[in-house]
Motif scaffolding. Structure first.
Motif, PDB file in Angstrom:
ATOM      1  N   LEU A 172       0.852  -1.185   0.000  1.00 63.40           N
ATOM      2  CA  LEU A 172       0.000   0.000   0.000  1.00 63.40           C
ATOM      3  C   LEU A 172       0.890   1.237   0.000  1.00 63.40           C
ATOM      4  N   VAL A 173       0.741   2.086  -0.988  1.00 60.38           N
ATOM      5  CA  VAL A 173       1.585   3.278  -1.139  1.00 60.38           C
ATOM      6  C   VAL A 173       0.689   4.507  -1.134  1.00 60.38           C
ATOM      7  N   ASP A 174       0.984   5.456  -0.246  1.00 57.01           N
ATOM      8  CA  ASP A 174       0.229   6.705  -0.194  1.00 57.01           C
ATOM      9  C   ASP A 174       1.171   7.866  -0.455  1.00 57.01           C
ATOM     10  N   GLU A 175       0.692   8.850  -1.215  1.00 61.06           N
ATOM     11  CA  GLU A 175       1.450  10.048  -1.613  1.00 61.06           C
ATOM     12  C   GLU A 175       2.736   9.661  -2.350  1.00 61.06           C
ATOM     13  N   ALA A 176       2.558   8.920  -3.420  1.00 62.89           N
ATOM     14  CA  ALA A 176       3.708   8.457  -4.211  1.00 62.89           C
ATOM     15  C   ALA A 176       4.516   9.619  -4.772  1.00 62.89           C
ATOM     16  N   ASP A 177       3.855  10.719  -5.150  1.00 65.12           N
ATOM     17  CA  ASP A 177       4.587  11.846  -5.731  1.00 65.12           C
ATOM     18  C   ASP A 177       5.398  12.612  -4.701  1.00 65.12           C
ATOM     19  N   GLY A 178       5.205  12.305  -3.423  1.00 67.33           N
ATOM     20  CA  GLY A 178       6.023  12.922  -2.384  1.00 67.33           C
ATOM     21  C   GLY A 178       7.299  12.167  -2.111  1.00 67.33           C
ATOM     22  N   MET A 179       7.568  11.099  -2.887  1.00 66.99           N
ATOM     23  CA  MET A 179       8.748  10.260  -2.659  1.00 66.99           C
ATOM     24  C   MET A 179       9.801  10.557  -3.722  1.00 66.99           C
ATOM     25  N   ILE A 205      -1.557   2.003  -5.160  1.00 63.00           N
ATOM     26  CA  ILE A 205      -0.771   3.240  -5.138  1.00 63.00           C
ATOM     27  C   ILE A 205      -1.711   4.424  -5.320  1.00 63.00           C
ATOM     28  N   GLY A 206      -1.677   5.340  -4.387  1.00 65.24           N
ATOM     29  CA  GLY A 206      -2.483   6.552  -4.486  1.00 65.24           C
ATOM     30  C   GLY A 206      -1.635   7.783  -4.244  1.00 65.24           C
ATOM     31  N   SER A 207      -2.001   8.887  -4.875  1.00 65.86           N
ATOM     32  CA  SER A 207      -1.243  10.121  -4.651  1.00 65.86           C
ATOM     33  C   SER A 207      -1.957  11.307  -5.277  1.00 65.86           C
ATOM     34  N   THR A 208      -1.732  12.457  -4.689  1.00 67.57           N
ATOM     35  CA  THR A 208      -2.030  13.721  -5.343  1.00 67.57           C
ATOM     36  C   THR A 208      -0.883  14.007  -6.303  1.00 67.57           C
ATOM     37  N   PRO A 209      -1.141  14.324  -7.565  1.00 69.79           N
ATOM     38  CA  PRO A 209      -0.033  14.581  -8.499  1.00 69.79           C
ATOM     39  C   PRO A 209       0.665  15.901  -8.190  1.00 69.79           C
ATOM     40  N   SER A 215       5.548  13.356 -12.671  1.00 66.45           N
ATOM     41  CA  SER A 215       4.655  12.754 -11.686  1.00 66.45           C
ATOM     42  C   SER A 215       4.630  11.237 -11.824  1.00 66.45           C
ATOM     43  N   TYR A 216       4.956  10.526 -10.741  1.00 66.65           N
ATOM     44  CA  TYR A 216       4.908   9.062 -10.750  1.00 66.65           C
ATOM     45  C   TYR A 216       3.478   8.570 -10.891  1.00 66.65           C
ATOM     46  N   ILE A 217       2.535   9.179 -10.165  1.00 68.68           N
ATOM     47  CA  ILE A 217       1.167   8.677 -10.159  1.00 68.68           C
ATOM     48  C   ILE A 217       0.514   8.870 -11.515  1.00 68.68           C
TER      49      ILE A 217
END
Length: 599
Positions: A172-179, A205-209, A215-217
């Motif tokens: 489970l990945v949250d805020e992928a674009d913050g990584m 995988i979820g994230s705000t772009p 952007s990864y997401i």
């Protein structure tokens, strides 16, 4: 006798019934029947009631035929609660090694303490599932829990070495674009490698772009079946995704915003949104993609009161004048990647032509606060003084060079005299320099900077160290003591992005005509570009060949320390008009000495 037989048959029936497995529920049904939101987590405590657009996302997460789920999300749509509900379903019904990946250690702890533990404790089906972080065996910790048939590890992307020790069937990945890409590679790719031994793995995988192009997401969504949530028009019933271009409002009255149907042109007021959303459905743009469900959602379909069309339109009107705040709106409300123009060089000659007749000796009336940024070189100190107005306008008042080696006391004595200066204001009083940031990032001069700054912390003269990454705060106190003094970490990339936005906004930055032409060239010495690092596009600032950057660095530092201050603008203006209330730097704290310690 017949009654006895009937009783025995009933006992047998009940015994057999107790062995029957419970009905298989979709994940959305299970969450709504078993997951409770407590006070403090939700304004509406009690059993979770999923919104219509959340149900298919949940069911895709629970579908064993779908290996991967990608969600491009805004704020205000309840993804974190949905993720926690899915986590609970795995723990209770399908135990496995579970790995949750978040950007930072602080994010990990906050997710466990603020979301997982309260929701699990409030839900009877999950109350004792994860055990206690302080169990007697010592195998459980705040971020690592074992339960029958599986385990839960919550890991920060900034520490990818932690991933080596874990394997997981559920990621489970949250805020992928913050990584950000680390020395060991992209953290999400490293985490996915820990799932390769499981044929039935699940990756969510979820994230705000963030930025378009890096952007990864958004790249992950492009590889999915690309589902969008469409709602029927209240009049013609044609389904459409609600886009920002479909939201309009009367001139000057954004709170009265409404939806305009792209098909029939009907005006649909806010009161019909719940009915439209309840009748909405997801549609896949690439149905040929199997095993990867992708969802893209914006906040225009959120049923929260603070996500009404009028509320969002008002936020847009307030944000559109500043590129930094506009990016926040585009990322977090529209769930779109921001198209930055940072790759284009800012014209230093055009900036120089905007110079005006003011300086520290001829202070503009609007300036009510002064900060300083100091860049330390091997043979000099470079200083820029910034003035600040109540409306956020930044005035570049002065730039100067103090020649001398940082190892010489005379160099710092000259800087100290400058920082004690007071400047006459047109209102009648004088302005001091309220806060100063001195760069300590150079290892050779670090000890000299500490020796100067640490005793002057009461005057807000702070040692700082710059750090990259667009998700950093503008400035934050270092978590470690620097030789016993106060050290701050400056997020140079977000400040440079903020500065670029202000430079492109007419009137947001004003320049003294005392600045030399070389200063403008140094201010425009970097540009934002996208480069590939270990196969991943990464946005970063890059030096334009042949240019020095001291002016840019000093301005970044002076902006950073401005964010440590919370001025009372009205009181400042009044004090400047009344010399007897003249502004003064913060007084030194009173020190009570012990005669016993002093001997």
């Amino acid at each position: 006798m017949l009654d006895v037989c009937d009783t025995l048959e009933e006992v047998e029936r009940r015994a057999l019934e107790s062995l029957r497995p419970p009905p298989r529920l979709t994940l959305s049904d299970w969450v709504e029947q078993n997951v409770y939101l407590p006070h403090g987590v939700s304004s509406l405590p009690g059993l979770v009631q999923l919104w219509p657009f959340q149900r298919e996302i949940a069911d895709a997460i629970g579908d064993p035929a779908i290996e991967r789920v990608t969600l491009v999300k805004p704020v205000r749509v309840g993804f974190t609660t949905l993720l926690t509900g899915a986590l609970g379903a795995f723990v209770a019904n399908d135990p496995a090694p579970i790995l949750a990946l978040l950007p930072t250690e602080a994010d990990c702890r906050d997710y466990m303490v603020s979301e997982i533990e309260p929701i699990f404790s409030a839900s009877p089906a999950l109350a004792d599932a994860l055990g206690d972080a302080k169990d007697e065996s010592g195998r459980n910790t705040i971020l690592s829990r074992r339960f029958p048939g599986g385990s839960l590890k919550i890991v920060a992307a900034k520490a990818p070495r932690n991933l080596r020790r874990h394997t997981a069937r559920v990621l489970l990945v949250d805020e992928a674009d913050g990584m950000e890409v680390t020395a060991e590679g992209p953290p999400i790719a490293l985490a996915e490698k820990r799932t390769l031994s499981f044929a039935d793995r699940k990756i969510v995988i979820g994230s705000t772009p963030t930025f378009d192009g890096s952007s990864y997401i958004l790249r992950s969504y492009a590889l999915s079946d690309r589902r969008i949530f469409e709602v029927p028009c209240f009049d013609c019933h044609d389904p459409h995704e609600i886009a920002w271009s479909d939201i309009q409002w009367p001139e000057g009255r954004p709170l009265e915003a409404y939806y305009v149907c792209p098909s029939c042109g009907s005006v649909v007021p806010e009161r019909h949104k719940p009915e439209m959303v309840n009748a909405g459905a997801w549609r896949a743009n690439a149905p040929e993609v199997i095993g990867h469900a992708g969802f893209r959602l914006n906040a225009l379909v959120s049923l929260l009161p603070n996500a009404s069309w009028g509320k969002l339109a008002s936020e847009f009107v307030a944000a559109k004048g500043d590129r930094t705040t506009l990016q926040v709106f585009v990322n977090t409300i529209l769930a779109q990647g921001f198209r930055a123009d940072g790759g284009e060089e800012i014209d230093d000659e055009a900036l120089a032509k905007r110079a005006e007749a003011f300086s520290c000796e001829a202070m503009p009336e609007a300036v009510l606060l002064i900060t300083a940024g100091v860049d330390v070189q091997r043979d000099r100190l470079e200083v820029t003084l910034l003035g600040w107005a109540e409306d956020g306008t930044m005035f570049v008042l002065k730039s100067l060079v103090i020649w001398g080696r940082p190892a010489d006391d005379a160099t710092w004595a000259e800087l100290d005299e400058l920082l004690k200066s007071r400047f006459a204001h047109p209102f009648g009083g004088t302005l001091p320099i309220e806060a100063t940031a001195v760069d300590s990032g150079d290892g050779e001069t670090q000890a000299d900077v500490y020796r100067f700054c640490f005793p002057r912390a009461s005057r807000r003269v702070f040692a700082i160290k710059g750090d990259g990454g667009f998700r950093r705060q503008f400035i934050e106190r270092s978590s470690s003591k620097a030789q016993g003094g106060l050290l701050f970490i400056v997020g140079v990339d977000p400040i440079k992005d903020h500065l670029a936005a202000k430079l492109n906004s007419p009137g947001a930055v004003r320049f003294s005509d005392t600045l030399p032409a070389s200063w403008y060239e140094q201010l425009c010495s970097e540009r934002a570009v996208v480069r590939y690092s270990r196969g991943q596009p990464v946005r970063r600032f890059e030096r334009i060949p042949g240019r020095r950057a001291e002016a840019l660095d000093t301005v970044v530092y002076a902006i950073a320390v401005r964010h440590l201050l919370n001025p009372n603008w009205a009181a400042r203006a009044e004090a400047l008009r009344s010399p007897e209330l003249a502004l003064a730097p913060a007084p030194r704290p009173r020190v009570i000495r012990s005669s016993w310690i002093d001997g």
